[in-house]
Enzyme design. Structure first.
Site, short mmCIF file in Angstrom:
data_model
loop_
_atom_site.label_atom_id
_atom_site.label_comp_id
_atom_site.label_asym_id
_atom_site.label_seq_id
_atom_site.Cartn_x
_atom_site.Cartn_y
_atom_site.Cartn_z
N TYR A 119 0.81 -1.21 0.00
CA TYR A 119 0.00 0.00 0.00
C TYR A 119 0.85 1.27 0.00
CZ TYR A 119 -4.07 2.79 1.29
OH TYR A 119 -5.10 3.70 1.31
N HIS B 183 -3.40 14.30 1.36
CA HIS B 183 -3.32 12.88 1.74
C HIS B 183 -3.40 12.64 3.24
CE1 HIS B 183 -1.85 12.77 -2.45
NE2 HIS B 183 -2.37 11.56 -2.46
N ARG C 151 -0.29 5.15 -12.46
CA ARG C 151 -0.43 4.22 -11.35
C ARG C 151 -1.91 3.86 -11.22
NH1 ARG C 151 -2.32 6.42 -6.48
NH2 ARG C 151 -1.35 4.74 -5.33
N ASN D 290 -5.07 3.01 -8.50
CA ASN D 290 -5.53 3.07 -7.12
C ASN D 290 -6.79 2.22 -7.08
OD1 ASN D 290 -5.39 4.36 -4.43
ND2 ASN D 290 -7.45 5.01 -5.04
N GLU E 213 -9.02 3.20 -10.17
CA GLU E 213 -8.73 4.49 -10.79
C GLU E 213 -7.39 4.39 -11.50
OE1 GLU E 213 -8.72 7.37 -7.66
OE2 GLU E 213 -10.88 7.21 -7.30
N TYR F 66 -10.59 2.98 6.25
CA TYR F 66 -10.41 4.14 5.39
C TYR F 66 -11.15 3.94 4.06
CZ TYR F 66 -8.20 7.23 2.02
OH TYR F 66 -7.99 8.13 1.01
N LYS F 67 -11.08 2.72 3.52
CA LYS F 67 -11.72 2.45 2.24
C LYS F 67 -13.21 2.20 2.39
CE LYS F 67 -7.64 0.49 -0.14
NZ LYS F 67 -7.46 1.29 -1.36
C1 HEM Z 1 -0.22 14.77 -7.70
C2 HEM Z 1 -1.32 14.21 -7.89
C3 HEM Z 1 -2.17 13.55 -6.83
C4 HEM Z 1 -3.35 14.01 -6.36
C5 HEM Z 1 -4.07 15.29 -6.78
C6 HEM Z 1 -3.84 13.03 -5.42
C7 HEM Z 1 -5.05 13.14 -4.75
C8 HEM Z 1 -5.55 12.19 -3.87
C9 HEM Z 1 -6.81 12.31 -3.18
C10 HEM Z 1 -7.76 13.48 -3.30
C11 HEM Z 1 -6.96 11.21 -2.42
C12 HEM Z 1 -8.14 10.90 -1.49
C13 HEM Z 1 -7.78 11.37 -0.10
C14 HEM Z 1 -8.95 11.31 0.86
O1 HEM Z 1 -9.48 10.22 1.05
O2 HEM Z 1 -9.33 12.35 1.40
C15 HEM Z 1 -5.79 10.37 -2.64
C16 HEM Z 1 -5.59 9.15 -2.06
C17 HEM Z 1 -4.43 8.41 -2.21
N1 HEM Z 1 -3.32 8.77 -2.93
FE1 HEM Z 1 -3.08 10.42 -4.06
N2 HEM Z 1 -2.94 12.02 -5.31
C18 HEM Z 1 -1.90 12.28 -6.17
C19 HEM Z 1 -0.79 11.50 -6.39
C20 HEM Z 1 -0.54 10.31 -5.74
C21 HEM Z 1 0.60 9.47 -6.00
C22 HEM Z 1 1.67 9.75 -7.05
C23 HEM Z 1 0.51 8.42 -5.14
C24 HEM Z 1 1.43 7.23 -4.97
C25 HEM Z 1 2.42 6.93 -5.69
C26 HEM Z 1 -0.70 8.59 -4.36
C27 HEM Z 1 -1.14 7.72 -3.39
C28 HEM Z 1 -2.39 7.76 -2.80
C29 HEM Z 1 -2.93 6.70 -1.95
C30 HEM Z 1 -2.22 5.41 -1.55
C31 HEM Z 1 -4.23 7.10 -1.59
C32 HEM Z 1 -5.23 6.30 -0.77
C33 HEM Z 1 -6.21 5.72 -1.76
C34 HEM Z 1 -7.08 4.58 -1.27
O3 HEM Z 1 -6.62 3.74 -0.50
O4 HEM Z 1 -8.22 4.50 -1.72
N3 HEM Z 1 -1.30 9.76 -4.74
N4 HEM Z 1 -4.95 11.00 -3.53
#
Ligand code: HEM
Ligand code: FES
Ligand SMILES: [Zn+2]
Lengths: 172, 323, 317
Positions: free
Chosen positions: B19, B170, B200, B202, B242, B293-294
């Site tokens: 994760y 995050h 990537r 998600n 996603e 969380y999910k």
């Molecule tokens: C720069 C662009 C990115 C944006 C705008 C973005 C935005 C978000 C948002 C809005 C969430 C949901 C947070 C919440 O629940 O309030 C999220 C979750 C997450 N993001 Fe990003 N993110 C970006 C890049 C990345 C990258 C590059 C990674 C990892 C390499 C990453 C890893 C994650 C992970 C692990 C979650 C949790 C998702 C889940 O378990 O459902 N994010 N991100």
């Protein structure tokens, strides 16, 4: 497109946990700005500053305009110590940032009211709350769970919708 | 495999899932968009949501206009390069004509002149693609979410996240900071180069076939999380993947983050026995705080029972064959 | 149309700017528009014949609004085995040059109240488009530029005529020295930028810190010299898969890993971000990055720039 993004880029989270100042040596000058006289944090800092013979000015919370001008006149190397209530600190940091100061160039001791703002996930209404874990939105009536997710732009914490069929915690 | 199944971006290469790893890989071919058979349906849904609740789906800060135009340039060029029959672009100096054969629309505008478009540039171009488009701006070695068109959120609020840094966005993710993942990923993003896009996946689960899981309407779709049973899990629960793509914008140094959301009901997933195995392993090993969380916790029991039954059913089938 | 990576260009024009500096104008081979760029950006160039290939980063020094060509300026280095000699003596009009998209690791601050640029010698190049950007946005700046003599001061006339009043020149052979204390009396909110030899950048950086500049207000461009100069081939073993790979002198470890299907994430390819670091189980490493701590250097290698000095390196893969 709305509000100027300077507002958030330059707005930062005010650390409310700090109770004392730590003197930072080797600065051109220190400016100490206190909302009230005889604050312990300020007295202690003053002793340290005088002991070391460092250049400083102590300013009472005066006119807004005067403080803004004072900030704007400063040269690189000036360090700020700000002590006040959240409302004052917000005003001062906004002025400091406008003048070009960054987080690295100031310390803040914030005291007083422990209230915070809560953002309703459903209707986006923001209301002031105390230390509750869950509240009802004053605007739409939705039951909200208070989280630690904070927005500088809104200066508010996020309130997740809580469903009646659950005991909370799983709206995420 | 049927068509929908074969194009589904199943995210598990094996039965474990790290994760907290940076699971980004170079994007090949380097296109920000993908057109699937669901195009008409999803574009229609997107526009309905935009009309009904615009501020929920679209937000922007000032100073993003130049970067928004860069996004228009990038997305339209990708559409016409990847799907030359469906999308056409004619340029005469700054006078652009964009033709979308799938919607039957012809859009004329002056590139760089926001007044020549009916919406802000990002809001305009997002209406022609299935992806959600998020614009991160890089300022003083920090990334800020400064504009976005978001119709299919996985329970997060664009209004609330507007203006946040990468770390602030995050904040709700359990363990993301303690394990150093947040810092590493941010450093990676800050150094991302133009001309070298990344992607990537998600993944999450949704109770109900909803793309538009807005936190604003959680009370409407969230109740399904409490209605899952062993018997309906196969049709109610969906694996939500996603496909996320990242592009550095060379002129403004912004980062375009595109999100294409795919849904697959478990009853279809389990038909791929290898997928069933890997999925079951990953989901049953998921730490509690991540399951929370999910949003899986309320239906963890019926979900596990359903998966168990599917695996058992498979064993019985095998036994039958052996006998 | 959007360009792929890398971009093929041809040399369209070569001008002798000073006795030791030439400006090269590169046009895309297919005539399409080049990607946009912002002040402070550089491109990675690749030139050579046969086995001899030079890969070098150069700052873009042309106008950011022009999308038909890019411009770079190259100084002939005295004791150089490589790149600049080839560029100066071998490259002719019409020559093919492979370039990367523009990358910007030296961007201007968005919150600065005032910009102060310090250039030593050919370090002037990134500041040319930066000044153009600042002027267009209505931001204030000043340039301090050191060169041995006026004749050896690249772009002197251009800068003088366009930015008169915002720049000061220091010609050492006339007894004028550029000094860091210009930074001292600046107003709060000033950001400083340095580009020049490593020793100059280091001296100015230290001075800025001593005057009380916050870390985030100090910017500098340092190109890590390419590893190819003294590169030797070596072998890598991937511990978990048992696979063995050969890293030839002209390839980086990262390139070899990627080519063999090992999915190493990377970003800057210049040893700055640490994304491409991999664990080392055995073997000697010559570290060339600017990111790993001394502690990390014991167990990791930044695969885009660093190489092994032993014949075999065992990686934690
Ligand atoms: C720069 C662009 C990115 C944006 C705008 C973005 C935005 C978000 C948002 C809005 C969430 C949901 C947070 C919440 O629940 O309030 C999220 C979750 C997450 N993001 Fe990003 N993110 C970006 C890049 C990345 C990258 C590059 C990674 C990892 C390499 C990453 C890893 C994650 C992970 C692990 C979650 C949790 C998702 C889940 O378990 O459902 N994010 N991100
Ligand atoms: S890719 Fe950034 S250090 Fe190697
Ligand atoms: Zn409400």
């Amino acid at each position: 497109m709305k509000s100027d993004n300077e507002k958030i880029v330059n707005k930062f989270v005010i650390q409310t946990k700090r109770r004392k100042f730590t003197f930072v040596p080797n600065r051109r000058k220190s400016i100490i700005l206190a909302e009230e006289t005889n604050l312990e944090a300020v007295d202690e800092l003053l002793r340290e500053v005088k002991n070391r013979g460092a250049a400083y000015s102590l300013i009472d919370a005066g006119e807004k305009k005067e403080i803004a001008d004072l900030f704007a006149r400063q040269k690189i190397g000036t360090y700020l110590y700000l002590a006040g209530t959240p409302q004052r600190i917000k005003e001062w940091t906004a002025m400091a940032v406008k003048a070009g100061f960054t987080e690295e160039e100031m310390q803040i001791v914030c005291y007083g009211a422990e209230e915070q703002r809560l953002f309703c996930a459903h209707c986006h209404h923001i209301q002031t709350i105390g230390k509750e874990d869950a509240v009802q939105c004053a605007h739409c009536g939705m039951q909200l769970e208070v989280s630690s997710h904070y927005s500088r732009l809104h200066d508010a914490y996020y309130g997740y919708i809580q469903l009646p069929c659950s005991d909370g915690g799983e709206s995420r | 495999m049927n068509d929908a199944l074969s194009r589904f971006p199943f995210p598990f290469k094996k039965g474990t899932y790290d994760y907290y790893a940076n699971n980004s890989i170079p994007l090949q071919p380097p296109y920000s968009i993908e057109v699937t058979p669901a195009y008409q349906h999803e574009i229609h849904l997107k526009r309905r949501l935009l009309n009904k609740a615009h501020s929920r789906c679209y937000q922007s800060l000032s100073h993003t206009e130049e970067a928004q135009w860069e996004v228009v340039e990038l997305v339209l060029h990708h559409l016409t390069a990847a799907y030359p029959k469906e999308f056409l672009l004619h340029k005469e100096k700054d006078n652009w004509t964009f033709i979308n054969q799938l919607t039957g629309e012809e859009e004329r505008f002056v590139f760089g002149d926001a007044a020549s478009l009916p919406f802000e540039p990002l809001d305009f171009v997002g209406r022609h693609v299935q992806e959600d488009l998020i614009l991160m701006m890089q300022r003083d070695a920090e990334l800020f979410l400064e504009a976005g068109q978001l119709c299919f959120p996985g329970n997060w609020s664009l209004v609330f996240k507007l203006g946040m840094t990468f770390h602030e966005i995050h904040e709700p993710i359990p363990g993301f900071f303690e394990r150093g993942a947040a810092d590493k990923i941010r450093t990676f993003l800050l150094h991302m180069e133009a001309g070298r896009p990344w992607m990537r996946n998600n993944w999450s689960l949704t109770a109900g076939n909803f793309l538009d899981t807005f936190p604003e309407t959680y009370h409407e779709w969230g109740i399904h999380r409490h209605r899952v049973t062993v018997d309906n899990a196969g049709s109610l629960i969906h694996l939500r993947v996603e496909v996320q793509k990242l592009f550095r914008l060379p002129g403004t140094q912004g980062i375009l983050f595109t999100i294409h959301t795919h849904m697959l009901p478990l009853k279809q997933l389990v038909r791929q026995r290898e997928w069933l195995h890997r999925f079951t392993q990953v989901v049953t090993q998921l730490p509690d705080e991540i399951a929370d969380y999910k949003g899986i916790t309320p239906y963890k029991q019926p979900l596990f029972a359903y998966l168990h039954k599917q695996m058992e059913g498979e064993k019985e089938e095998k036994n039958e064959i052996r006998q | 149309m959007i360009h792929g990576t890398p971009i093929q260009t041809v040399v369209k024009e070569i001008e002798q700017v000073t006795p030791r500096v030439k400006r090269f104008t590169l046009a895309p081979a297919d005539g399409r528009e080049l990607p946009r760029f912002s002040g402070g950006a550089h491109i990675l160039t690749r030139v050579g014949v046969g086995e001899q290939v030079w890969q070098r980063p150069y700052s873009l020094c042309g106008d950011p609004h022009i999308r038909a060509v890019y411009q770079i300026a190259i100084r002939l280095q005295k004791n150089s085995l490589g790149g600049s000699v080839f560029w100066h003596h071998q490259v002719r009009k019409g020559q093919k040059v492979t370039i990367s998209w523009p990358q910007n690791h030296f961007p201007m601050s968005h919150r600065a109240r005032h910009h102060v640029f310090f250039a030593a010698g050919i370090g002037i190049t990134p500041f040319l488009p930066m000044m153009a950007d600042a002027e267009e946005r209505g931001e204030t700046f000043e340039l301090h530029y050191a060169a041995p003599t006026r004749e050896q001061c690249a772009f002197y006339d251009e800068i003088q005529s366009r930015y008169k009043g915002c720049c000061r020149f220091y010609f050492s052979q006339e007894g004028k020295r550029m000094r860091p204390d210009v930074m001292k009396d600046q107003s709060v909110g000033t950001h400083v930028y340095f580009c020049g030899p490593a020793a100059m950048v280091e001296a100015y950086r230290k001075a800025a810190i001593s005057y009380g500049y916050p870390q985030k207000s100090i910017h500098y461009e340092l190109f890590i010299p390419p590893a190819v100069e003294d590169a030797k081939p070596f072998e890598v073993e991937l511990r978990h898969s048992g696979k063995t790979l050969q890293v030839p002198a002209e390839k980086t470890l990262l390139e070899v890993l990627l080519n063999s299907g090992v999915e190493v994430p990377f970003a800057c390819r210049m040893g700055r971000c640490g994304t491409c670091a991999v664990g080392v189980a055995a073997g000697e490493v010559k570290h060339r990055d600017v990111i790993l701590s001394d502690e990390e250097k014991k167990t990791k290698i930044v695969s885009c720039v660093s190489r092994s000095t032993s014949t075999k390196l065992v990686l934690d893969f």
